[in-house]
Design a protein around this motif. Structure first.
Motif, PDB file in Angstrom:
ATOM      1  N   ILE A  58      41.868  -6.810  43.922  1.00 39.70           N
ATOM      2  CA  ILE A  58      42.657  -5.918  43.456  1.00 39.70           C
ATOM      3  C   ILE A  58      42.302  -4.349  44.236  1.00 39.70           C
ATOM      4  O   ILE A  58      43.692  -4.440  43.982  1.00 39.70           O
ATOM      5  N   PRO A  59      41.189  -3.735  45.160  1.00 34.41           N
ATOM      6  CA  PRO A  59      41.120  -2.684  46.123  1.00 34.41           C
ATOM      7  C   PRO A  59      42.767  -2.478  47.000  1.00 34.41           C
ATOM      8  O   PRO A  59      43.026  -1.966  47.333  1.00 34.41           O
ATOM      9  N   PHE A  60      42.548  -4.391  47.612  1.00 31.92           N
ATOM     10  CA  PHE A  60      43.784  -4.066  48.818  1.00 31.92           C
ATOM     11  C   PHE A  60      44.927  -3.865  47.890  1.00 31.92           C
ATOM     12  O   PHE A  60      45.870  -3.229  48.654  1.00 31.92           O
ATOM     13  N   PHE A  61      45.889  -4.203  46.797  1.00 28.48           N
ATOM     14  CA  PHE A  61      46.705  -4.273  45.774  1.00 28.48           C
ATOM     15  C   PHE A  61      46.759  -2.793  45.809  1.00 28.48           C
ATOM     16  O   PHE A  61      47.672  -2.208  45.351  1.00 28.48           O
ATOM     17  N   ILE A  62      45.466  -2.228  44.738  1.00 25.02           N
ATOM     18  CA  ILE A  62      45.735  -0.682  44.471  1.00 25.02           C
ATOM     19  C   ILE A  62      46.032   0.314  45.621  1.00 25.02           C
ATOM     20  O   ILE A  62      47.019   0.951  45.923  1.00 25.02           O
ATOM     21  N   ILE A  63      45.525   0.010  47.005  1.00 18.87           N
ATOM     22  CA  ILE A  63      46.037   0.684  48.272  1.00 18.87           C
ATOM     23  C   ILE A  63      47.060   0.522  48.426  1.00 18.87           C
ATOM     24  O   ILE A  63      47.908   1.821  49.229  1.00 18.87           O
ATOM     25  N   PHE A  64      47.185  -0.716  48.667  1.00 17.48           N
ATOM     26  CA  PHE A  64      48.978  -1.319  49.145  1.00 17.48           C
ATOM     27  C   PHE A  64      49.596  -0.634  47.896  1.00 17.48           C
ATOM     28  O   PHE A  64      51.062  -0.161  48.687  1.00 17.48           O
ATOM     29  N   TYR A  65      49.709  -0.478  47.368  1.00 12.21           N
ATOM     30  CA  TYR A  65      51.134   0.003  45.825  1.00 12.21           C
ATOM     31  C   TYR A  65      50.745   1.221  46.279  1.00 12.21           C
ATOM     32  O   TYR A  65      52.027   2.467  46.386  1.00 12.21           O
ATOM     33  N   MET A  66      49.966   2.159  46.198  1.00 13.57           N
ATOM     34  CA  MET A  66      50.039   3.639  46.244  1.00 13.57           C
ATOM     35  C   MET A  66      51.061   3.635  47.897  1.00 13.57           C
ATOM     36  O   MET A  66      51.202   4.910  48.103  1.00 13.57           O
ATOM     37  N   LYS A  67      50.155   2.944  48.767  1.00 10.56           N
ATOM     38  CA  LYS A  67      51.156   3.327  50.290  1.00 10.56           C
ATOM     39  C   LYS A  67      52.296   3.299  50.473  1.00 10.56           C
ATOM     40  O   LYS A  67      53.111   4.340  50.550  1.00 10.56           O
ATOM     41  N   SER A 107      54.193   3.329  47.221  1.00  7.90           N
ATOM     42  CA  SER A 107      54.441   4.022  45.647  1.00  7.90           C
ATOM     43  C   SER A 107      54.868   4.990  45.831  1.00  7.90           C
ATOM     44  O   SER A 107      55.934   6.267  45.792  1.00  7.90           O
ATOM     45  N   ASN A 108      53.765   5.746  47.451  1.00  8.33           N
ATOM     46  CA  ASN A 108      53.103   7.219  47.004  1.00  8.33           C
ATOM     47  C   ASN A 108      52.905   7.726  48.562  1.00  8.33           C
ATOM     48  O   ASN A 108      51.978   7.912  48.459  1.00  8.33           O
ATOM     49  N   PRO A 109      53.722   7.211  49.942  1.00  9.18           N
ATOM     50  CA  PRO A 109      53.253   6.738  51.043  1.00  9.18           C
ATOM     51  C   PRO A 109      52.486   9.260  51.034  1.00  9.18           C
ATOM     52  O   PRO A 109      51.731   9.113  52.104  1.00  9.18           O
ATOM     53  N   GLU A 110      53.250   9.883  50.950  1.00  7.35           N
ATOM     54  CA  GLU A 110      52.922  10.731  51.414  1.00  7.35           C
ATOM     55  C   GLU A 110      51.912  11.722  51.100  1.00  7.35           C
ATOM     56  O   GLU A 110      50.185  12.069  51.579  1.00  7.35           O
ATOM     57  N   PHE A 111      50.911  10.552  49.495  1.00 11.13           N
ATOM     58  CA  PHE A 111      49.820  11.027  49.398  1.00 11.13           C
ATOM     59  C   PHE A 111      48.708   9.615  49.723  1.00 11.13           C
ATOM     60  O   PHE A 111      47.436  10.856  49.994  1.00 11.13           O
ATOM     61  N   MET A 112      48.913   9.317  50.575  1.00 12.51           N
ATOM     62  CA  MET A 112      48.180   8.642  51.521  1.00 12.51           C
ATOM     63  C   MET A 112      48.703   9.157  52.665  1.00 12.51           C
ATOM     64  O   MET A 112      47.509   8.099  53.734  1.00 12.51           O
ATOM     65  N   GLU A 113      48.487   9.420  53.422  1.00 10.78           N
ATOM     66  CA  GLU A 113      49.316   9.729  54.544  1.00 10.78           C
ATOM     67  C   GLU A 113      48.082  10.495  55.314  1.00 10.78           C
ATOM     68  O   GLU A 113      47.313  10.437  56.675  1.00 10.78           O
ATOM     69  N   ILE A 114      47.168  11.397  53.605  1.00 10.61           N
ATOM     70  CA  ILE A 114      46.134  12.474  54.496  1.00 10.61           C
ATOM     71  C   ILE A 114      44.787  11.449  55.259  1.00 10.61           C
ATOM     72  O   ILE A 114      44.536  11.809  56.134  1.00 10.61           O
ATOM     73  N   LEU A 115      44.680  10.275  54.566  1.00  8.82           N
ATOM     74  CA  LEU A 115      44.219   9.119  55.059  1.00  8.82           C
ATOM     75  C   LEU A 115      44.365   8.376  56.507  1.00  8.82           C
ATOM     76  O   LEU A 115      42.674   7.557  56.597  1.00  8.82           O
ATOM     77  N   TYR A 116      45.740   8.784  57.163  1.00  9.40           N
ATOM     78  CA  TYR A 116      45.958   8.034  58.517  1.00  9.40           C
ATOM     79  C   TYR A 116      46.006   8.886  59.249  1.00  9.40           C
ATOM     80  O   TYR A 116      45.914  10.001  59.345  1.00  9.40           O
TER      81      TYR A 116
END
Length: 272
Positions: A221-230, A232-241
């Motif tokens: 499940i954690p992988f799917f959550i992160i993948f879904y957020m990447k 659906s909302n890539p700008e929100f996750m961009e700060i982590l990369y």
């Protein structure tokens, strides 16, 4: 390529080859499992794929994927342990049928040595030639023809398998044969006890497999959550990369995740 495969396979050495792969009928050490060429290839690809997927999800970096490749030997080791446990459970369940066939042959008037040959014929009808117990009885029948005692073969099987039921039967059989006891009665009572124990174990294993399956689903499940957020909302996750702070945060998350999966595996991996 062949040398690399041999090197990968050799990190958990197997002392003996399987009986069905040896023309001379050498015994297999059931406590160790040797991956076949196909299994080695499939599980190596799975391990590399897992490392690449984790590297992409947590770091979005090709370099991270390369650094995670040392996970592959641990993945292979875990698969070998799983396949070893499956084979041991199979041997334990089928051993009951083996001693029942042996009891029937003894009841028909065959000597102990000839009873193993008759039991082998019955097991071939029940399971075919490729099942674990059939190969083992075929090996023992061949050793009996070379004047190896039945007691020694049973004790050897108990040592190679490490199974308590086989060890108990081998010790009782050896004692009864030396003391002139009623082998048929002893074998039937032992088979009945093993059968009852096997049924209880089967129910426990079935229940535990359900929980293990649930645990595996939860671990994905954690992988799917992160993948879904990447997605659906890539700008929100961009700060982590692409920066040190994000890499540190994701590394901490990955360590926590690994520890959680390890603890969950220990909870659901109770031996029966």
């Amino acid at each position: 390529m062949k040398k690399i495969q041999e090197k990968i396979r050799g990190f958990v050495p197997c002392k003996r080859a399987a009986p069905d792969k040896q023309a001379g009928g050498r015994a297999v050490d059931y406590r160790n499992y040797r991956l076949t060429e196909r299994e080695l290839m499939v599980y190596t690809i799975q391990g590399i794929g897992t490392a690449a997927f984790v590297g992409y999800i947590f770091y979005h970096s090709l370099i991270a994927m390369v650094f995670l490749l040392p996970y592959v030997p641990f993945f292979l080791k875990r698969k070998k342990a799983e396949l070893r446990d499956v084979r041991l459970r199979e041997l334990n369940y089928e051993f009951r049928e083996g001693i029942m066939a042996l009891s029937a042959a003894l009841g028909a008037g065959y000597s102990v040595e000839n009873a193993f040959r008759e039991a082998l014929a019955d097991l071939r009808l029940i399971y075919g030639d490729d099942r674990t117990i059939t190969r083992e009885f075929r090996y023992m029948a061949g050793q009996i023809e070379m004047n190896v005692t039945v007691e020694k073969l049973l004790l050897d099987l108990a040592e190679r398998s490490g199974l308590e039921d086989i060890k108990s039967f081998a010790e009782v059989f050896a004692t009864a044969k030396r003391s002139g006891g009623d082998l048929i009665m002893i074998i039937r009572s032992t088979a009945s006890r093993i059968s009852q124990k096997a049924e209880v174990q089967r129910e426990i294993v079935t229940t535990m497999m359900e929980k293990q399956f649930e645990q595996k689903i939860m671990s994905y499940i954690p992988f799917f959550i992160i993948f879904y957020m990447k997605m659906s909302n890539p700008e929100f996750m961009e700060i982590l990369y692409g920066n040190v702070t994000g890499a540190v945060v994701m590394t901490i998350c990955l360590v926590i995740y690994i520890c959680s999966v390890f603890i969950a595996g220990k909870i659901t991996g109770i031996e029966v």
